[in-house]
Motif scaffolding. Structure first.
Motif, PDB file in Angstrom:
ATOM      1  N   ARG A 152     -31.186 -54.669  17.017  1.00 22.02           N
ATOM      2  CA  ARG A 152     -32.035 -55.212  16.809  1.00 22.02           C
ATOM      3  C   ARG A 152     -33.366 -54.635  16.091  1.00 22.02           C
ATOM      4  O   ARG A 152     -34.365 -55.446  15.709  1.00 22.02           O
ATOM      5  N   VAL A 153     -32.002 -53.916  15.294  1.00 20.98           N
ATOM      6  CA  VAL A 153     -33.401 -53.896  14.120  1.00 20.98           C
ATOM      7  C   VAL A 153     -32.767 -54.458  12.340  1.00 20.98           C
ATOM      8  O   VAL A 153     -31.371 -55.165  12.508  1.00 20.98           O
ATOM      9  N   ASP A 154     -34.244 -55.028  11.766  1.00 21.44           N
ATOM     10  CA  ASP A 154     -33.878 -56.149  10.672  1.00 21.44           C
ATOM     11  C   ASP A 154     -32.635 -54.700   9.668  1.00 21.44           C
ATOM     12  O   ASP A 154     -32.300 -55.270   9.186  1.00 21.44           O
ATOM     13  N   ARG A 155     -33.151 -53.870   9.208  1.00 25.44           N
ATOM     14  CA  ARG A 155     -32.452 -52.815   7.637  1.00 25.44           C
ATOM     15  C   ARG A 155     -32.767 -51.612   9.109  1.00 25.44           C
ATOM     16  O   ARG A 155     -33.295 -50.852   9.259  1.00 25.44           O
ATOM     17  N   ILE A 156     -31.273 -51.133   7.914  1.00 22.02           N
ATOM     18  CA  ILE A 156     -31.334 -49.297   8.507  1.00 22.02           C
ATOM     19  C   ILE A 156     -31.205 -47.984   7.424  1.00 22.02           C
ATOM     20  O   ILE A 156     -30.470 -49.109   6.378  1.00 22.02           O
ATOM     21  N   MET A 157     -31.765 -47.323   7.373  1.00 17.52           N
ATOM     22  CA  MET A 157     -32.160 -46.325   6.394  1.00 17.52           C
ATOM     23  C   MET A 157     -30.889 -45.460   7.288  1.00 17.52           C
ATOM     24  O   MET A 157     -31.716 -45.146   8.222  1.00 17.52           O
ATOM     25  N   ALA A 158     -30.703 -44.599   6.433  1.00 15.98           N
ATOM     26  CA  ALA A 158     -30.101 -43.192   6.791  1.00 15.98           C
ATOM     27  C   ALA A 158     -30.889 -41.420   5.690  1.00 15.98           C
ATOM     28  O   ALA A 158     -30.453 -42.141   4.971  1.00 15.98           O
ATOM     29  N   ASN A 159     -30.502 -40.948   6.280  1.00 21.19           N
ATOM     30  CA  ASN A 159     -30.727 -39.787   5.761  1.00 21.19           C
ATOM     31  C   ASN A 159     -30.080 -39.175   4.902  1.00 21.19           C
ATOM     32  O   ASN A 159     -30.708 -38.021   4.025  1.00 21.19           O
ATOM     33  N   SER A 160     -28.653 -39.424   5.323  1.00 25.43           N
ATOM     34  CA  SER A 160     -27.300 -38.926   4.130  1.00 25.43           C
ATOM     35  C   SER A 160     -25.842 -39.818   3.874  1.00 25.43           C
ATOM     36  O   SER A 160     -26.243 -40.863   4.644  1.00 25.43           O
ATOM     37  N   ARG A 161     -25.514 -39.955   2.777  1.00 30.26           N
ATOM     38  CA  ARG A 161     -24.064 -40.234   3.226  1.00 30.26           C
ATOM     39  C   ARG A 161     -23.088 -40.975   4.333  1.00 30.26           C
ATOM     40  O   ARG A 161     -22.736 -41.152   5.261  1.00 30.26           O
ATOM     41  N   PHE A 162     -23.638 -39.133   4.890  1.00 26.91           N
ATOM     42  CA  PHE A 162     -22.936 -38.699   6.175  1.00 26.91           C
ATOM     43  C   PHE A 162     -23.558 -39.717   7.282  1.00 26.91           C
ATOM     44  O   PHE A 162     -22.232 -39.729   8.026  1.00 26.91           O
ATOM     45  N   VAL A 163     -24.716 -39.728   7.303  1.00 26.58           N
ATOM     46  CA  VAL A 163     -25.356 -40.250   8.423  1.00 26.58           C
ATOM     47  C   VAL A 163     -25.133 -41.510   8.353  1.00 26.58           C
ATOM     48  O   VAL A 163     -24.581 -42.709   8.947  1.00 26.58           O
TER      49      VAL A 163
END
Length: 357
Positions: A152-163
Motif C-alpha cells: 500500500r506504500v508508494d515509497r519506503i525509506m529505511a533508517n540504515s542499510r541493515f533495515v
C-alpha cells in the motif's frame, strides 16, 4: 498531512525523529494507537494527536503490545480522506493505514516488526505459556498482513542499510536509506578524556550488557555502565570493582561522560543506534559489534573499530586491538564523521525522497 506513529508512551529515538518531521511539516496531524501525553514532549503535545480504538481498551497505556493482533484492524478504520501526504513511521504497525487513492503514502521504517520476524524466537522463548500460545495462533496472520500492507506504500525509506536489507527480505520492497537525525551540535569534545570506558543503553537482553561486564571483569580496565532495565540489578551484582553501574545520568552528565570516555563500547545489534554517533560527536571513538546499524555509523580506523562476534572472547580481543589503535585516533576526524548524521542532513534527504515520489 498526516503522520502515523505506532504508540506515544515515552520519548526515545523514534519519537525524536517524529519531532524532526513535525519541524518539516508544521501543519501535520498525528495518528497513533496509544497516547500518554504526560510522557511526551511539548512539541508533540502541541499538535493534533488522534488515537485508534486501541487507546480506549483496558490498560492500553501499559500493555498496548498485547493488543498487537487488533492493530491492523484499528489502522484500517482510520479515516484519512482529505490528507494529500501520509507518512507512516514503521517499528510497530503503522503502514497498514488506507490512504486516499490520490494521496502519497511514504513509510519511514525504523524497523520491520522484530517480534514478528528476526527476533520472533527470542520473544517467544521469553514469553509465558499463554503468550507463547497466542503468538503461535496470531503471528502467522500478522506476518501475512505485514507483507501485504507494504504494497500500500508508494515509497519506503529505511533508517540504515541493515533495515533496508531486512525490508527487502521480509516485504520484498526496496527502500531508500535516510539516516535519522542526531543532534550532534549538542555534544562537544573535552581535552580531559579519562582512562575509563563507557557503555550506555537500556539494560535489556538484546542490548547485551552482560558481554560488557564480563569482558571488563576479565581485562580489569575501568568501565562506566549507564542504563536502566530488567538486567540492571543483575549487571550490578556481576560488576567487579573496576566497573561502576548507574541507572541514569541527566543530559549534562551524559554529555560529560561521552566527552571524557576513553572510548564507547557498543554491544547491541541495533537497527541504527544513536549512541555511537553521540560519542563520536563528543570526539571519542567507538568499539562496536560489526553488525546492524553500526556498519553505517562507525567508520573503521577513523571513528572507531569493530569486533567480530557477539560473545565475550570477541569483545575482549576487540578491546585489545582498540587499545593498540587508540594512540593513532584523531578526535577531530570522529567529530567530522558524526556531522554526516546532523538533522539538516536528514531534512534534505527526507524531502528529496518525498519530492522524487
Amino acid at each position: 498531512m498526516a503522520i502515523v506513529f505506532h504508540w506515544l508512551v515515552q520519548m526515545r529515538g523514534g519519537e525524536r525523529v517524529l519531532e524532526r518531521m513535525l519541524d518539516l511539516f508544521p501543519n501535520a496531524d498525528i495518528f497513533t494507537h496509544v497516547y500518554r501525553p504526560e510522557r511526551i514532549s511539548p512539541k508533540i503535545r502541541a499538535r493534533n494527536v488522534r488515537t485508534t480504538f486501541i487507546n480506549r481498551l483496558p490498560a492500553a497505556d501499559r500493555h498496548y503490545q498485547k493488543y498487537l493482533p487488533l492493530m491492523p484492524h484499528a489502522l484500517e478504520e482510520l479515516d484519512l480522506r482529505g490528507y494529500d501526504l501520509v507518512i507512516s513511521n514503521e517499528a510497530g504497525p503503522t503502514k497498514g493505514v488506507i490512504a486516499a487513492p490520490d494521496a502519497l503514502h511514504v513509510c519511514y521504517a525504523h524497523s520491520p516488526m522484530r517480534y514478528l520476524w528476526d527476533h520472533y524466537h527470542e520473544y517467544r522463548a521469553s514469553a509465558g505459556v499463554l503468550s507463547r500460545a497466542a503468538m503461535s495462533l496470531t503471528f502467522p496472520a500478522l506476518r501475512r498482513w505485514d507483507v501485504t500492507s507494504a504494497a500500500r506504500v508508494d515509497r519506503i525509506m529505511a533508517n540504515s542499510r541493515f533495515v533496508s536489507q531486512r525490508i527487502e527480505k521480509y516485504w520484498r520492497r526496496s527502500a531508500e536509506v535516510v539516516h535519522p537525525p542526531v543532534s550532534v551540535a549538542d555534544f562537544r569534545p573535552s581535552p580531559d578524556a579519562s582512562g575509563r570506558y563507557l557503555w550506555v543503553s537500556q539494560m535489556t537482553r538484546y542490548k547485551r550488557p552482560d558481554l560488557a561486564v564480563e569482558a571488563f571483569n576479565r581485562t580489569g580496565l575501568p568501565l562506566l555502565m549507564v542504563g536502566d532495565g530488567e538486567m540492571h540489578d543483575e549487571i550490578r551484582r556481576k560488576a567487579g570493582p573496576n566497573i561502576e553501574v548507574i541507572r541514569r545520568l541527566n543530559f549534562d552528565g551524559l554529555r560529560d561522560a561521552y566527552a571524557k570516555a576513553r572510548g564507547l563500547v557498543f554491544t547491541a545489534e541495533e537497527d541504527f543506534g544513536i549512541v555511537p554517533v553521540e560519542a563520536m560527536a563528543s570526539g571519542r571513538p567507538v568499539l562496536a559489534l560489526g553488525r546492524g546499524g553500526a556498519l553505517d555509523t562507525v567508520s573503521p580506523g577513523v571513528s572507531g573499530l569493530f569486533y567480530d562476534a557477539q560473545d565475550v572472547e570477541a569483545l575482549e580481543a576487540g578491546i585489545e586491538r582498540f587499545e593498540q589503535w587508540l594512540p593513532s585516533f584523531d578526535p577531530s576526524a570522529a567529530v567530522a564523521h558524526a556531522a554526516k548524521f546532523a538533522p539538516e542532513v536528514f531534512d534534505r534527504r527526507f524531502c528529496e525522497v518525498i519530492l522524487a515520489s
